[in-house]
Design an enzyme around this catalytic site. Structure first.
Site, PDB file in Angstrom:
ATOM      1  N   PRO A  11     -11.699   3.177   1.302  1.00 28.24           N
ATOM      2  CA  PRO A  11     -11.989   2.513   0.475  1.00 28.24           C
ATOM      3  C   PRO A  11     -12.889   1.432   0.667  1.00 28.24           C
ATOM      4  O   PRO A  11     -12.758   0.863   1.697  1.00 28.24           O
ATOM      5  CB  PRO A  11     -10.726   2.204  -0.135  1.00 28.24           C
ATOM      6  CG  PRO A  11      -9.678   2.448   1.505  1.00 28.24           C
ATOM      7  CD  PRO A  11     -10.578   3.540   2.142  1.00 28.24           C
ATOM      8  N   ASN A  12     -13.712   1.084  -0.708  1.00 27.98           N
ATOM      9  CA  ASN A  12     -14.818   0.313  -0.655  1.00 27.98           C
ATOM     10  C   ASN A  12     -15.613  -0.223   0.331  1.00 27.98           C
ATOM     11  O   ASN A  12     -16.147  -1.323  -0.311  1.00 27.98           O
ATOM     12  CB  ASN A  12     -13.740  -1.185  -0.555  1.00 27.98           C
ATOM     13  CG  ASN A  12     -12.330  -1.260  -1.706  1.00 27.98           C
ATOM     14  OD1 ASN A  12     -12.915  -0.607  -3.392  1.00 27.98           O
ATOM     15  ND2 ASN A  12     -10.825  -1.473  -1.342  1.00 27.98           N
ATOM     16  N   ARG A  19     -19.275  -6.294  -1.678  1.00 24.21           N
ATOM     17  CA  ARG A  19     -17.919  -7.385  -1.968  1.00 24.21           C
ATOM     18  C   ARG A  19     -17.823  -8.529  -0.956  1.00 24.21           C
ATOM     19  O   ARG A  19     -17.650  -7.906   0.136  1.00 24.21           O
ATOM     20  CB  ARG A  19     -17.185  -6.366  -1.852  1.00 24.21           C
ATOM     21  CG  ARG A  19     -15.437  -6.405  -1.205  1.00 24.21           C
ATOM     22  CD  ARG A  19     -14.253  -5.294  -2.015  1.00 24.21           C
ATOM     23  NE  ARG A  19     -12.996  -5.006  -1.089  1.00 24.21           N
ATOM     24  CZ  ARG A  19     -12.522  -4.497   0.437  1.00 24.21           C
ATOM     25  NH1 ARG A  19     -13.046  -4.363   0.700  1.00 24.21           N
ATOM     26  NH2 ARG A  19     -11.692  -5.498   0.495  1.00 24.21           N
ATOM     27  N   TYR A  24     -16.913  -9.912   4.557  1.00 24.04           N
ATOM     28  CA  TYR A  24     -17.823  -8.636   5.166  1.00 24.04           C
ATOM     29  C   TYR A  24     -19.276  -8.919   5.471  1.00 24.04           C
ATOM     30  O   TYR A  24     -19.898  -7.442   5.743  1.00 24.04           O
ATOM     31  CB  TYR A  24     -17.815  -7.342   4.408  1.00 24.04           C
ATOM     32  CG  TYR A  24     -16.162  -7.224   3.963  1.00 24.04           C
ATOM     33  CD1 TYR A  24     -15.420  -7.004   5.354  1.00 24.04           C
ATOM     34  CD2 TYR A  24     -15.431  -7.533   3.656  1.00 24.04           C
ATOM     35  CE1 TYR A  24     -14.081  -6.592   5.221  1.00 24.04           C
ATOM     36  CE2 TYR A  24     -14.121  -7.624   2.649  1.00 24.04           C
ATOM     37  CZ  TYR A  24     -13.963  -7.454   3.342  1.00 24.04           C
ATOM     38  OH  TYR A  24     -11.823  -6.923   3.615  1.00 24.04           O
ATOM     39  N   ASN A  75     -13.628   3.114  10.467  1.00 22.96           N
ATOM     40  CA  ASN A  75     -12.957   2.121   9.405  1.00 22.96           C
ATOM     41  C   ASN A  75     -12.617   2.337   8.204  1.00 22.96           C
ATOM     42  O   ASN A  75     -13.079   3.170   7.472  1.00 22.96           O
ATOM     43  CB  ASN A  75     -14.479   1.650   9.171  1.00 22.96           C
ATOM     44  CG  ASN A  75     -14.092  -0.399   8.504  1.00 22.96           C
ATOM     45  OD1 ASN A  75     -13.017  -0.336   8.132  1.00 22.96           O
ATOM     46  ND2 ASN A  75     -14.948  -1.168   8.551  1.00 22.96           N
ATOM     47  N   ALA A  78      -8.128  -0.216   4.354  1.00 22.85           N
ATOM     48  CA  ALA A  78      -6.665  -0.827   3.715  1.00 22.85           C
ATOM     49  C   ALA A  78      -6.709   0.758   4.048  1.00 22.85           C
ATOM     50  O   ALA A  78      -5.078  -0.355   4.051  1.00 22.85           O
ATOM     51  CB  ALA A  78      -6.525  -1.266   2.065  1.00 22.85           C
ATOM     52  N   GLU A  99     -11.662   3.539  16.888  1.00 20.12           N
ATOM     53  CA  GLU A  99     -11.214   2.481  15.007  1.00 20.12           C
ATOM     54  C   GLU A  99     -12.021   0.790  15.123  1.00 20.12           C
ATOM     55  O   GLU A  99     -12.524   0.250  15.904  1.00 20.12           O
ATOM     56  CB  GLU A  99     -10.041   2.126  15.280  1.00 20.12           C
ATOM     57  CG  GLU A  99      -9.737   1.460  13.516  1.00 20.12           C
ATOM     58  CD  GLU A  99      -8.062   0.952  13.567  1.00 20.12           C
ATOM     59  OE1 GLU A  99      -7.822   0.152  12.809  1.00 20.12           O
ATOM     60  OE2 GLU A  99      -7.286   1.095  14.707  1.00 20.12           O
ATOM     61  N   HIS A 101     -13.073  -2.394  12.443  1.00 20.80           N
ATOM     62  CA  HIS A 101     -12.982  -3.051  11.565  1.00 20.80           C
ATOM     63  C   HIS A 101     -13.685  -4.208  12.162  1.00 20.80           C
ATOM     64  O   HIS A 101     -14.346  -5.119  12.567  1.00 20.80           O
ATOM     65  CB  HIS A 101     -11.603  -3.856  11.299  1.00 20.80           C
ATOM     66  CG  HIS A 101     -10.422  -3.050  11.587  1.00 20.80           C
ATOM     67  ND1 HIS A 101     -10.444  -2.737   9.738  1.00 20.80           N
ATOM     68  CD2 HIS A 101     -10.120  -1.943  12.010  1.00 20.80           C
ATOM     69  CE1 HIS A 101      -9.169  -1.213  10.247  1.00 20.80           C
ATOM     70  NE2 HIS A 101      -8.876  -1.746  11.500  1.00 20.80           N
ATOM     71  N   ARG A 108      -6.518 -12.570   8.993  1.00 27.79           N
ATOM     72  CA  ARG A 108      -6.394 -12.148   7.507  1.00 27.79           C
ATOM     73  C   ARG A 108      -5.492 -12.418   7.758  1.00 27.79           C
ATOM     74  O   ARG A 108      -3.858 -12.554   8.402  1.00 27.79           O
ATOM     75  CB  ARG A 108      -6.922 -11.155   7.619  1.00 27.79           C
ATOM     76  CG  ARG A 108      -8.833 -11.858   7.581  1.00 27.79           C
ATOM     77  CD  ARG A 108      -9.124 -10.336   7.246  1.00 27.79           C
ATOM     78  NE  ARG A 108      -9.237 -10.133   5.977  1.00 27.79           N
ATOM     79  CZ  ARG A 108     -10.115  -9.526   5.144  1.00 27.79           C
ATOM     80  NH1 ARG A 108     -10.341  -8.558   5.624  1.00 27.79           N
ATOM     81  NH2 ARG A 108      -9.497  -9.387   3.889  1.00 27.79           N
TER      82      ARG A 108
END
Length: 147
Positions: A11-12, A19, A24, A75, A78, A99, A101, A108
């Site tokens: 998502p996103n 964003r 990012y 990736n 969330a 994985e 990110h 964070r």
């Protein structure tokens, strides 16, 4: 290689470059895909590149990967921190999983420090920006050649 590496984006990530670019970066997901495809050929990899904001769609692609993919780069966005269902699907996949990110999730918010996906991943790349995808593909190319 007979089967592609599935590159799954959660998502996103369709908003990448727009964003929170201070977190990012400015590259778009299309830029990431183009870079990955350019790198894949010399590594001897084929790619299938996907993005969805829907958890069930990511799970369906992981299920499809069981028959159709040599490895997965994921990736999960969330869903990293929330999706036991995605973990269960990845646990049913027999190939290697990396994985990725873009941000360093450990610098964070506290809720981002836990990853369900890491429990299945063979490697985890965090905080390398979009270059994390390139690192994942390079790692998988070596791993798949050694197998």
């Amino acid at each position: 290689m007979s089967k592609p590496v599935f590159v799954l984006n959660g998502p996103n990530l369709n908003l990448l470059g727009k964003r929170e670019p201070h977190i990012y970066g400015h590259e778009t997901l299309a830029d990431v895909e183009q870079t990955c495809r350019a790198l894949a050929a010399p590594l001897g990899l084929e790619l299938a590149f996907f993005q969805s904001n829907a958890e069930h769609q990511l799970i369906d692609w992981v299920h499809q990967a069981r028959d159709d993919a040599a490895a997965i780069v994921i990736n999960p966005g969330a869903f990293t921190h929330t999706s036991i269902a995605l973990l269960d699907a990845l646990n049913a996949f027999e190939g290697p999983v990396v994985e990725v990110h873009i941000s360093n999730v450990h610098k964070r918010e506290a809720f981002r420090h836990h990853s369900y996906v890491s429990g299945r991943a063979d490697a985890v790349i965090v905080g390398a920006g979009v270059q994390g995808y390139e690192l994942a593909l390079t790692h998988l190319a070596r791993k798949l050649k050694a197998a």
